[in-house]
Design an enzyme around this catalytic site. Structure first.
Site, PDB file in Angstrom:
ATOM      1  N   PHE A 273     -63.014   7.576  51.497  1.00 48.27           N
ATOM      2  CA  PHE A 273     -64.286   6.932  51.866  1.00 48.27           C
ATOM      3  C   PHE A 273     -64.132   5.920  52.999  1.00 48.27           C
ATOM      4  O   PHE A 273     -65.107   5.526  53.619  1.00 48.27           O
ATOM      5  CB  PHE A 273     -64.918   6.262  50.631  1.00 48.27           C
ATOM      6  N   LYS A 274     -62.900   5.503  53.308  1.00 45.19           N
ATOM      7  CA  LYS A 274     -62.725   4.506  54.364  1.00 45.19           C
ATOM      8  C   LYS A 274     -63.197   5.021  55.721  1.00 45.19           C
ATOM      9  O   LYS A 274     -63.546   4.241  56.602  1.00 45.19           O
ATOM     10  CB  LYS A 274     -61.275   4.048  54.402  1.00 45.19           C
ATOM     11  N   ASP A 275     -63.236   6.363  55.870  1.00 42.55           N
ATOM     12  CA  ASP A 275     -63.784   6.924  57.110  1.00 42.55           C
ATOM     13  C   ASP A 275     -65.238   6.520  57.328  1.00 42.55           C
ATOM     14  O   ASP A 275     -65.688   6.416  58.468  1.00 42.55           O
ATOM     15  CB  ASP A 275     -63.726   8.457  57.072  1.00 42.55           C
TER      16      ASP A 275
END
Ligand SMILES: *Cc1c(COP(=O)(O)O)cnc(C)c1O
Length: 471
Positions: A112-114
């Site tokens: 999810f860091k993208d």
């Protein structure tokens, strides 16, 4: 919209200023001076927006020094089907147990860091261009954050990335993901040491103020406000997809480490999004679960932080937690300072008297998931729904199950895809997780990495030789 510090010692700053800074000068964290609110009619009018359009609507509330038309260009460049695999950008995936996964891991690094980093990459390039400035991002990674930053900043004008990773201590998939990048502005440095030693080198260099300003050293760590702001968007997106009319409540379950992801949910709720509960899930490192159960915040020393099978949640000190405490203490910086003074003094602080408010005013509840829970949850979800989930998401599903309520959709944030954590998937299901098509041959591509002794002096020299010279 101006930004202030949780400790009260920063003159109000614009978004673009705090975008490029780490901690506030007084040691606190930057926050918007007020939280914008969204009324029901506005929220309903957003149902037909694309993800990028929704991101523009929400981010303009927090960013008033980038013209809306430019911001719209940045969000459309960040949230494209070519980058996130489908027009939806964030697909919702129903499970048979009544929960729905919020698919946040369809980006280039499968975590999810993208979601935040892709926007940050666009925003950095834009602001540096406007200012004719350059920035050298220096960071240490044991996996997810470093790769998300590199994929977001590769090829961007004005910015270089120097990412330290512990030599021989990442999975072959993680190494291949980072080290196969051939972009001239991406520098991977494998340090002969462990992650904490990489982090120490970063701290030594960032603490050398003369060097830091001469070489324009910056960071993309999880305290960056722009990352939180970008994460608020997907709570709205999830709510808009899971409901059909005004006022309907939804709960979110969030696998948590540094408290960044769920903090964005807290702001979405404060903005008026009808969120019933924010369900915080920790692994065996349950500092945050303990806080929401007892009111005592007691971070553990690194030596007492377990290495678990949901490694991205192996955090002892939750770097974003101070922003929530600021709200909890009615945005009074003096009381926040008192808490962090107590923390420095005694290693903990106690807000037990506020415990009734955690859920009644803020919707927070919490729970723990262990290795055995993780394996069992991966297995059960696979068996019942035919869906493979990663170990972090499994922690979210396990704790979410304790807080399901009839008639209230439960959205579990999918923080990574299983392919990233093949060993645990194999242990749970007896089979390795399938790799996405585009990544099958990653292992065979040439890798570009510099091996270095664990020595801040050598790293300084490397930056001197490779940092672009500022205009
Ligand atoms: C970073 C990360 C987390 C923890 O998120 P926080 O914002 O630090 O709470 C959970 N799962 C995965 C896969 C991550 O990469």
């Amino acid at each position: 919209m101006k930004y202030l510090s949780t400790r009260g010692g920063m003159a109000p700053q614009s978004f673009s200023d705090i975008l490029l800074e780490g901690l506030a000068p007084d040691g606190g964290l930057a926050l918007p001076e007020s939280i914008p609110t969204i009324d029901e009619a506005t929220l309903e009018s957003w149902r037909s927006l694309s993800y990028a359009e929704l991101a523009t609507r929400i981010l303009t509330l927090f960013i008033d020094d980038i013209p809306p038309a430019d911001l719209d260009r940045l969000t459309h460049a960040a949230y494209r089907a070519e980058v996130f695999g489908s027009q939806a950008i964030v697909p919702l995936k129903p499970l048979r147990n009544g929960m729905t996964l919020l698919g946040l891991s369809e980006g280039p690094t499968l975590a999810f860091k993208d979601m935040a980093m892709q926007f940050l990459g666009q925003a950095f390039e834009y602001v540096l261009d406007k200012r004719g400035a350059t920035l050298n991002i220096l960071g240490a990674t044991s996996g997810d954050t470093g790769s998300a930053a590199e994929y977001a900043l590769r090829g961007k004008r004005g910015v270089s990335v120097f990412m330290l990773s512990p030599h021989g201590r990442m999975s072959s998939f993680q190494r291949a993901q980072m080290y196969t990048l051939q972009d001239a502005n991406i520098h991977n440095i494998a340090v002969k040491g462990v992650f904490d030693e990489c982090q120490d080198i970063v701290k030594a260099i960032a603490g050398d103020l003369a060097f830091k300003s001469q070489y324009h050293i910056g960071a993309v760590n999880s305290i960056n406000w722009a990352r939180i702001a970008a994460q608020i968007v997907y709570y709205f997106w999830g709510w808009l997809r899971a409901t059909s009319g005004p006022g309907q409540q939804v709960s979110f379950a969030v696998p948590s480490g540094n408290f960044g992801n769920i903090l964005a949910g807290h702001f979405a709720r404060q903005m008026g999004l009808p969120i019933r509960r924010l369900v915080l899930a920790t692994n065996e490192n349950n500092v945050l679960e303990e806080f929401f159960r007892t009111g005592v915040y007691r971070p553990r020393p690194a030596a007492h932080t377990h290495a678990t099978s949901s490694p991205s949640m192996d955090i002892s000190r939750a770097s974003n937690f101070e922003r929530f405490v600021f709200d909890l203490l009615d945005r009074d910086p003096a009381r926040v300072r008192a808490c962090w003074d107590a923390l420095a003094d005694k290693g903990e602080f106690d807000l037990g008297e506020m415990r009734p408010l955690f859920e009644s005013r803020y919707g927070f509840v919490a729970g723990v998931s262990t290795h055995a829970d993780r394996l069992e949850t991966i297995r059960a979800v696979h068996q019942d729904s035919g869906v493979l989930i990663d170990p972090h998401t499994a922690d979210g599903v396990k704790v979410a199950a304790e807080y399901m309520e009839p008639g209230i959709p439960m959205l579990v944030l999918e923080t990574a895809l299983p392919a990233k954590f093949g060993d645990t998937i194999l242990e749970a299901t007896g089979k390795p997780a399938p790799l996405p098509e585009a990544l099958r041959n990653l292992d065979e591509l040439p890798q570009r990495v510099v091996l270095m002794a664990c020595d801040a002096g050598q790293m300084r020299d490397y930056i001197r030789q490779h940092a672009p010279v500022a205009a």
